[in-house]
Design a protein around this motif. Structure first.
Motif, PDB file in Angstrom:
ATOM      1  N   LYS A  97       7.792   8.854  -3.514  1.00 21.09           N
ATOM      2  CA  LYS A  97       6.465   8.791  -3.189  1.00 21.09           C
ATOM      3  C   LYS A  97       6.077   7.908  -4.670  1.00 21.09           C
ATOM      4  O   LYS A  97       5.171   7.295  -3.513  1.00 21.09           O
ATOM      5  CB  LYS A  97       6.536   9.537  -4.853  1.00 21.09           C
ATOM      6  N   LEU A  98       6.197   7.146  -4.848  1.00 21.66           N
ATOM      7  CA  LEU A  98       6.045   5.565  -5.365  1.00 21.66           C
ATOM      8  C   LEU A  98       5.253   4.341  -3.833  1.00 21.66           C
ATOM      9  O   LEU A  98       4.555   3.476  -3.594  1.00 21.66           O
ATOM     10  CB  LEU A  98       6.934   4.509  -5.989  1.00 21.66           C
ATOM     11  N   GLN A  99       6.755   4.674  -2.793  1.00 17.27           N
ATOM     12  CA  GLN A  99       5.922   3.693  -1.724  1.00 17.27           C
ATOM     13  C   GLN A  99       5.116   4.395  -1.022  1.00 17.27           C
ATOM     14  O   GLN A  99       4.127   3.074  -0.549  1.00 17.27           O
ATOM     15  CB  GLN A  99       7.250   3.727  -0.644  1.00 17.27           C
ATOM     16  N   LEU A 100       5.008   5.652  -0.719  1.00 18.20           N
ATOM     17  CA  LEU A 100       3.724   6.245   0.116  1.00 18.20           C
ATOM     18  C   LEU A 100       3.122   5.691  -1.103  1.00 18.20           C
ATOM     19  O   LEU A 100       1.531   6.641  -0.625  1.00 18.20           O
ATOM     20  CB  LEU A 100       4.002   7.906  -0.150  1.00 18.20           C
ATOM     21  N   GLU A 101       2.802   6.308  -1.797  1.00 19.83           N
ATOM     22  CA  GLU A 101       1.231   5.921  -3.461  1.00 19.83           C
ATOM     23  C   GLU A 101       0.664   4.447  -3.015  1.00 19.83           C
ATOM     24  O   GLU A 101      -0.452   4.483  -2.441  1.00 19.83           O
ATOM     25  CB  GLU A 101       1.906   6.316  -3.885  1.00 19.83           C
ATOM     26  N   MET A 102       1.423   3.962  -2.547  1.00 20.85           N
ATOM     27  CA  MET A 102       1.429   2.065  -2.447  1.00 20.85           C
ATOM     28  C   MET A 102       0.834   1.889  -0.903  1.00 20.85           C
ATOM     29  O   MET A 102      -0.020   1.301  -0.796  1.00 20.85           O
ATOM     30  CB  MET A 102       2.564   1.103  -2.417  1.00 20.85           C
ATOM     31  N   TYR A 103       1.492   2.946   0.109  1.00 19.96           N
ATOM     32  CA  TYR A 103       0.916   2.211   1.437  1.00 19.96           C
ATOM     33  C   TYR A 103      -0.220   2.780   1.504  1.00 19.96           C
ATOM     34  O   TYR A 103      -1.332   2.945   2.213  1.00 19.96           O
ATOM     35  CB  TYR A 103       1.449   3.004   2.458  1.00 19.96           C
ATOM     36  N   SER A 133       4.616  -4.195  -0.754  1.00 23.83           N
ATOM     37  CA  SER A 133       5.475  -3.595  -0.748  1.00 23.83           C
ATOM     38  C   SER A 133       7.168  -4.102  -0.497  1.00 23.83           C
ATOM     39  O   SER A 133       8.139  -3.995  -1.513  1.00 23.83           O
ATOM     40  CB  SER A 133       5.387  -2.346   1.087  1.00 23.83           C
ATOM     41  N   GLY A 134       6.596  -5.729   0.288  1.00 24.34           N
ATOM     42  CA  GLY A 134       8.126  -6.348   0.090  1.00 24.34           C
ATOM     43  C   GLY A 134       8.656  -6.498  -2.207  1.00 24.34           C
ATOM     44  O   GLY A 134       9.549  -6.190  -2.063  1.00 24.34           O
ATOM     45  N   GLU A 135       8.027  -6.760  -2.735  1.00 24.07           N
ATOM     46  CA  GLU A 135       7.496  -7.275  -3.863  1.00 24.07           C
ATOM     47  C   GLU A 135       8.335  -5.681  -4.850  1.00 24.07           C
ATOM     48  O   GLU A 135       9.020  -5.767  -5.654  1.00 24.07           O
ATOM     49  CB  GLU A 135       6.800  -7.749  -4.589  1.00 24.07           C
ATOM     50  N   ALA A 136       8.057  -4.839  -4.439  1.00 26.07           N
ATOM     51  CA  ALA A 136       8.899  -3.654  -4.648  1.00 26.07           C
ATOM     52  C   ALA A 136      10.150  -3.069  -4.437  1.00 26.07           C
ATOM     53  O   ALA A 136      10.288  -2.615  -5.613  1.00 26.07           O
ATOM     54  CB  ALA A 136       7.215  -2.530  -4.054  1.00 26.07           C
ATOM     55  N   GLY A 137       9.546  -3.484  -3.481  1.00 27.17           N
ATOM     56  CA  GLY A 137      11.503  -3.134  -3.117  1.00 27.17           C
ATOM     57  C   GLY A 137      12.018  -1.882  -2.775  1.00 27.17           C
ATOM     58  O   GLY A 137      13.309  -1.534  -2.955  1.00 27.17           O
ATOM     59  N   TYR A 138      11.155  -0.847  -2.208  1.00 26.80           N
ATOM     60  CA  TYR A 138      11.555   0.284  -1.845  1.00 26.80           C
ATOM     61  C   TYR A 138      12.312   0.179  -0.996  1.00 26.80           C
ATOM     62  O   TYR A 138      13.173   1.535  -0.869  1.00 26.80           O
ATOM     63  CB  TYR A 138       9.816   1.618  -2.201  1.00 26.80           C
ATOM     64  N   LEU A 139      11.617   0.618  -0.129  1.00 31.37           N
ATOM     65  CA  LEU A 139      12.352   0.397   1.571  1.00 31.37           C
ATOM     66  C   LEU A 139      13.462  -0.167   1.835  1.00 31.37           C
ATOM     67  O   LEU A 139      13.493  -1.972   1.245  1.00 31.37           O
ATOM     68  CB  LEU A 139      10.992  -0.239   2.500  1.00 31.37           C
ATOM     69  N   ILE A 140      14.548   0.577   2.068  1.00 33.57           N
ATOM     70  CA  ILE A 140      16.036  -0.167   2.306  1.00 33.57           C
ATOM     71  C   ILE A 140      16.116  -0.534   4.076  1.00 33.57           C
ATOM     72  O   ILE A 140      17.143  -0.760   4.100  1.00 33.57           O
ATOM     73  CB  ILE A 140      17.371   0.879   1.450  1.00 33.57           C
ATOM     74  N   SER A 141      15.860   0.755   4.678  1.00 33.34           N
ATOM     75  CA  SER A 141      15.741   0.363   6.112  1.00 33.34           C
ATOM     76  C   SER A 141      14.418   0.761   6.749  1.00 33.34           C
ATOM     77  O   SER A 141      13.849   1.714   6.530  1.00 33.34           O
ATOM     78  CB  SER A 141      17.027   1.007   6.587  1.00 33.34           C
ATOM     79  N   GLN A 188      -1.376  -8.062   4.920  1.00 39.94           N
ATOM     80  CA  GLN A 188      -0.399  -8.892   4.683  1.00 39.94           C
ATOM     81  C   GLN A 188      -0.993  -8.479   3.090  1.00 39.94           C
ATOM     82  O   GLN A 188       0.418  -9.166   2.718  1.00 39.94           O
ATOM     83  CB  GLN A 188      -1.299 -10.381   5.022  1.00 39.94           C
ATOM     84  N   ALA A 189      -1.753  -8.418   2.811  1.00 36.93           N
ATOM     85  CA  ALA A 189      -1.469  -8.362   1.018  1.00 36.93           C
ATOM     86  C   ALA A 189      -0.376  -6.769   0.979  1.00 36.93           C
ATOM     87  O   ALA A 189       0.143  -6.595  -0.407  1.00 36.93           O
ATOM     88  CB  ALA A 189      -2.985  -7.528  -0.224  1.00 36.93           C
ATOM     89  N   TYR A 190      -1.149  -5.746   1.534  1.00 37.73           N
ATOM     90  CA  TYR A 190       0.153  -5.165   1.302  1.00 37.73           C
ATOM     91  C   TYR A 190       1.233  -4.923   1.748  1.00 37.73           C
ATOM     92  O   TYR A 190       2.178  -4.615   0.587  1.00 37.73           O
ATOM     93  CB  TYR A 190      -0.293  -3.843   2.272  1.00 37.73           C
ATOM     94  N   LEU A 191       1.294  -6.226   2.894  1.00 40.14           N
ATOM     95  CA  LEU A 191       2.863  -6.015   3.645  1.00 40.14           C
ATOM     96  C   LEU A 191       4.231  -7.006   1.823  1.00 40.14           C
ATOM     97  O   LEU A 191       5.089  -6.751   1.567  1.00 40.14           O
ATOM     98  CB  LEU A 191       3.061  -6.801   4.507  1.00 40.14           C
ATOM     99  N   LYS A 192       3.150  -7.493   1.343  1.00 42.31           N
ATOM    100  CA  LYS A 192       3.576  -8.581   0.163  1.00 42.31           C
ATOM    101  C   LYS A 192       3.651  -7.908  -0.874  1.00 42.31           C
ATOM    102  O   LYS A 192       5.125  -7.693  -1.364  1.00 42.31           O
ATOM    103  CB  LYS A 192       2.457  -9.982  -0.408  1.00 42.31           C
ATOM    104  N   LEU A 200      -3.237   0.729  -0.144  1.00 42.84           N
ATOM    105  CA  LEU A 200      -3.035  -1.055   0.224  1.00 42.84           C
ATOM    106  C   LEU A 200      -3.563  -1.068   1.352  1.00 42.84           C
ATOM    107  O   LEU A 200      -3.317  -2.035   1.541  1.00 42.84           O
ATOM    108  CB  LEU A 200      -1.810  -1.235  -0.691  1.00 42.84           C
ATOM    109  N   GLY A 201      -1.856   0.120   2.341  1.00 46.74           N
ATOM    110  CA  GLY A 201      -1.746  -0.097   3.539  1.00 46.74           C
ATOM    111  C   GLY A 201      -2.465   0.470   4.513  1.00 46.74           C
ATOM    112  O   GLY A 201      -3.126   0.651   5.546  1.00 46.74           O
ATOM    113  N   PHE A 202      -3.485   1.738   3.828  1.00 45.75           N
ATOM    114  CA  PHE A 202      -3.792   3.082   5.400  1.00 45.75           C
ATOM    115  C   PHE A 202      -4.803   2.772   5.978  1.00 45.75           C
ATOM    116  O   PHE A 202      -4.667   2.599   7.177  1.00 45.75           O
ATOM    117  CB  PHE A 202      -3.595   4.287   4.549  1.00 45.75           C
ATOM    118  N   LYS A 203      -5.529   2.508   4.917  1.00 47.37           N
ATOM    119  CA  LYS A 203      -7.004   1.802   5.380  1.00 47.37           C
ATOM    120  C   LYS A 203      -7.029   0.292   6.443  1.00 47.37           C
ATOM    121  O   LYS A 203      -7.816   0.619   7.677  1.00 47.37           O
ATOM    122  CB  LYS A 203      -7.608   1.164   4.244  1.00 47.37           C
ATOM    123  N   ALA A 204      -6.495  -0.360   5.781  1.00 45.56           N
ATOM    124  CA  ALA A 204      -5.918  -1.096   7.000  1.00 45.56           C
ATOM    125  C   ALA A 204      -5.151  -1.221   8.089  1.00 45.56           C
ATOM    126  O   ALA A 204      -5.747  -1.467   9.403  1.00 45.56           O
ATOM    127  CB  ALA A 204      -5.602  -2.976   6.196  1.00 45.56           C
TER     128      ALA A 204
END
Length: 107
Positions: A16-22, A83-91, A77-81, A25-29
């Motif tokens: 849920k946190l990952q999708l909210e962040m996406y 997302s990486g800092e949040a560490g929610y994704l594992i694969s 690029q800001a979204y990728l940064k 920060l990411g969907f529009k871009a």
């Protein structure tokens, strides 16, 4: 038509946190460069903590051009940064697929 099927797995309790962040920060871009996704899906049953998004392209060249533009976008690029800092994704898995001749996709 070329379909880019992307499957992501999140740490338990963080999808849920990952999708909210996406979404924030990411969907529009991403849609600015790739257009609307063919599908954006969250697992209901099966491997939990996963989501899939599918992007349709005219060809491999179309995909390459659109993704290069997206990668050069500072907002992406800001979204990728973040997302990486949040560490929610594992694969992440990526599959490039084409429709079977007897079942073309109509868009």
């Amino acid at each position: 038509m070329l379909l880019d099927v992307r499957t992501y797995t999140c740490r338990p309790g963080t999808i849920k946190l990952q999708l909210e962040m996406y979404e924030k920060l990411g969907f529009k871009a991403q849609t600015r460069h790739l257009g609307q996704p063919f599908a954006f899906l969250v697992t209901e049953t099966g491997p939990i903590n996963t989501y899939i998004h599918i992007w349709a392209y005219e060809s491999a060249g179309d995909r390459e051009t659109k993704r290069a533009g997206m990668q050069a976008d500072p907002e992406w690029q800001a979204y990728l940064k973040a997302s990486g800092e949040a560490g929610y994704l594992i694969s992440q898995q990526n599959q490039l697929m084409t429709p079977a001749a007897f079942a073309p996709i109509k868009r």
